[in-house]
Design a protein around this motif. Structure first.
Motif, PDB file in Angstrom:
ATOM      1  N   GLY A  34       0.794  -1.226   0.000  1.00  0.00           N
ATOM      2  CA  GLY A  34       0.000   0.000   0.000  1.00  0.00           C
ATOM      3  C   GLY A  34       0.823   1.271   0.000  1.00  0.00           C
ATOM      4  N   VAL A  35       1.844   1.339   0.835  1.00  0.00           N
ATOM      5  CA  VAL A  35       2.672   2.549   0.925  1.00  0.00           C
ATOM      6  C   VAL A  35       3.504   2.721  -0.339  1.00  0.00           C
ATOM      7  CG1 VAL A  35       4.536   3.688   2.193  1.00  0.00           C
ATOM      8  CG2 VAL A  35       2.705   2.540   3.444  1.00  0.00           C
ATOM      9  N   ALA A  78       4.508   5.530  -5.456  1.00  0.00           N
ATOM     10  CA  ALA A  78       4.700   5.435  -6.908  1.00  0.00           C
ATOM     11  C   ALA A  78       3.667   6.277  -7.650  1.00  0.00           C
ATOM     12  CB  ALA A  78       4.630   3.981  -7.361  1.00  0.00           C
ATOM     13  N   ALA A  79       2.415   6.251  -7.195  1.00  0.00           N
ATOM     14  CA  ALA A  79       1.362   7.034  -7.854  1.00  0.00           C
ATOM     15  C   ALA A  79       1.642   8.530  -7.752  1.00  0.00           C
ATOM     16  CB  ALA A  79       0.002   6.698  -7.232  1.00  0.00           C
ATOM     17  N   ILE A  80       2.177   8.957  -6.632  1.00  0.00           N
ATOM     18  CA  ILE A  80       2.551  10.375  -6.484  1.00  0.00           C
ATOM     19  C   ILE A  80       3.760  10.683  -7.354  1.00  0.00           C
ATOM     20  CG2 ILE A  80       3.448  12.099  -4.867  1.00  0.00           C
ATOM     21  CD1 ILE A  80       1.693  10.626  -2.705  1.00  0.00           C
ATOM     22  N   ALA A 133       7.825  15.269 -12.310  1.00  0.00           N
ATOM     23  CA  ALA A 133       8.772  15.195 -13.425  1.00  0.00           C
ATOM     24  C   ALA A 133      10.212  14.956 -12.967  1.00  0.00           C
ATOM     25  CB  ALA A 133       8.696  16.476 -14.248  1.00  0.00           C
ATOM     26  N   PHE A 134      10.553  15.350 -11.748  1.00  0.00           N
ATOM     27  CA  PHE A 134      11.936  15.176 -11.292  1.00  0.00           C
ATOM     28  C   PHE A 134      12.285  13.711 -11.012  1.00  0.00           C
ATOM     29  CE2 PHE A 134       9.641  15.837  -7.329  1.00  0.00           C
ATOM     30  CZ  PHE A 134      10.207  14.889  -6.477  1.00  0.00           C
ATOM     31  N   ILE A 135      11.286  12.846 -10.938  1.00  0.00           N
ATOM     32  CA  ILE A 135      11.551  11.413 -10.791  1.00  0.00           C
ATOM     33  C   ILE A 135      11.824  10.858 -12.187  1.00  0.00           C
ATOM     34  CG2 ILE A 135      10.659   9.168 -10.061  1.00  0.00           C
ATOM     35  CD1 ILE A 135      11.114  11.022  -7.711  1.00  0.00           C
ATOM     36  N   GLU A 136      13.100  10.676 -12.495  1.00  0.00           N
ATOM     37  CA  GLU A 136      13.494  10.163 -13.805  1.00  0.00           C
ATOM     38  C   GLU A 136      13.218   8.672 -13.926  1.00  0.00           C
ATOM     39  OE1 GLU A 136      17.617  11.149 -14.370  1.00  0.00           O
ATOM     40  OE2 GLU A 136      17.281  13.112 -13.464  1.00  0.00           O
ATOM     41  N   MET A 169       1.424   2.310 -13.456  1.00  0.00           N
ATOM     42  CA  MET A 169       1.923   3.672 -13.653  1.00  0.00           C
ATOM     43  C   MET A 169       1.876   4.065 -15.120  1.00  0.00           C
ATOM     44  SD  MET A 169       2.387   4.575 -10.590  1.00  0.00           S
ATOM     45  CE  MET A 169       1.189   3.370 -10.053  1.00  0.00           C
ATOM     46  N   GLY A 170       1.777   3.082 -16.024  1.00  0.00           N
ATOM     47  CA  GLY A 170       1.594   3.354 -17.447  1.00  0.00           C
ATOM     48  C   GLY A 170       2.787   3.988 -18.126  1.00  0.00           C
ATOM     49  N   ASP A 171       3.978   3.789 -17.599  1.00  0.00           N
ATOM     50  CA  ASP A 171       5.170   4.394 -18.190  1.00  0.00           C
ATOM     51  C   ASP A 171       6.359   3.475 -17.922  1.00  0.00           C
ATOM     52  OD1 ASP A 171       7.309   5.948 -19.015  1.00  0.00           O
ATOM     53  OD2 ASP A 171       6.714   7.743 -17.894  1.00  0.00           O
ATOM     54  N   ASP A 172       6.549   2.476 -18.791  1.00  0.00           N
ATOM     55  CA  ASP A 172       7.613   1.513 -18.535  1.00  0.00           C
ATOM     56  C   ASP A 172       9.006   2.064 -18.820  1.00  0.00           C
ATOM     57  OD1 ASP A 172       6.782   1.475 -21.172  1.00  0.00           O
ATOM     58  OD2 ASP A 172       7.081  -0.676 -21.440  1.00  0.00           O
ATOM     59  N   ARG A 173       9.098   3.280 -19.304  1.00  0.00           N
ATOM     60  CA  ARG A 173      10.396   3.952 -19.433  1.00  0.00           C
ATOM     61  C   ARG A 173      10.849   4.456 -18.065  1.00  0.00           C
ATOM     62  NH1 ARG A 173      11.949   8.918 -19.417  1.00  0.00           N
ATOM     63  NH2 ARG A 173       9.849   9.758 -19.513  1.00  0.00           N
TER      64      ARG A 173
END
Length: 163
Positions: free
Chosen positions: A10-11, A16-18, A23-26, A45-49
């Motif tokens: 849960g945490v 991850a959702a936040i 944008a700073f989380i590369e 998260m819909g962004d496997d990059r």
């Protein structure tokens, strides 16, 4: 910034959702003993990059250090049960990685007089290592969750603005 979250429950999923909106989380890797759970959170998260998953046993300091070294994150966020704080904390020190957790290391009863004397108190193990971390030029932010983190912030706000 590259982040490794240990714990995809849960945490970890909420963080991850936040992070997805920041944008700073590369790159963010979610690691869990159940790799399917970590992979499911990463996929949501819909962004496997930017989001990946891995398997790690949070009780195994060597395995943690190996994962940290292979990912090379800027910071490790411990989103596990506090029983796993010490191996994650130690693996971060060994790898020279910033450590964050939301709950302090657990208390342990006195070894000889558990009902008369205090043993190791909440957080003592991490506080005892503070000078070592400072001398190594490393950062460990411990206990930054709701207790005591948020409650400390709210108490300070009340003291400054309400009383």
């Amino acid at each position: 910034m590259r982040v490794l979250i240990v714990g995809a429950g849960g945490v970890g999923a909420a963080v991850a959702a936040i992070a997805r909106r920041r944008a700073f989380i590369e790159h963010l890797t979610l690691a869990d003993v159940d790799e399917r759970r970590a992979a499911a959170v990463a996929a949501r998260m819909g962004d496997d990059r930017r989001f990946a998953s891995a398997r790690v046993d949070a009780s195994d300091e060597a395995q943690l250090a190996e994962l940290i070294a292979s990912i090379a994150p800027d910071a490790v966020l411990n989103a596990t049960d506090p029983r796993f704080n010490e191996p994650i904390f130690n693996a971060c020190f060994v790898t020279g990685t910033t450590y964050l957790d939301m709950a302090m290391t657990l208390s342990k009863p006195h070894s000889e007089r558990p009902y008369e004397e205090p043993g190791v108190k909440l957080g003592d193990a991490q506080f005892a290592a503070a000078r070592q971390w400072e001398e190594a030029g490393l950062l460990a932010l411990v206990g930054i969750g709701v207790e005591p983190g948020l409650s400390d912030v709210l108490a300070r706000y009340a003291a400054d603005h309400l009383f």
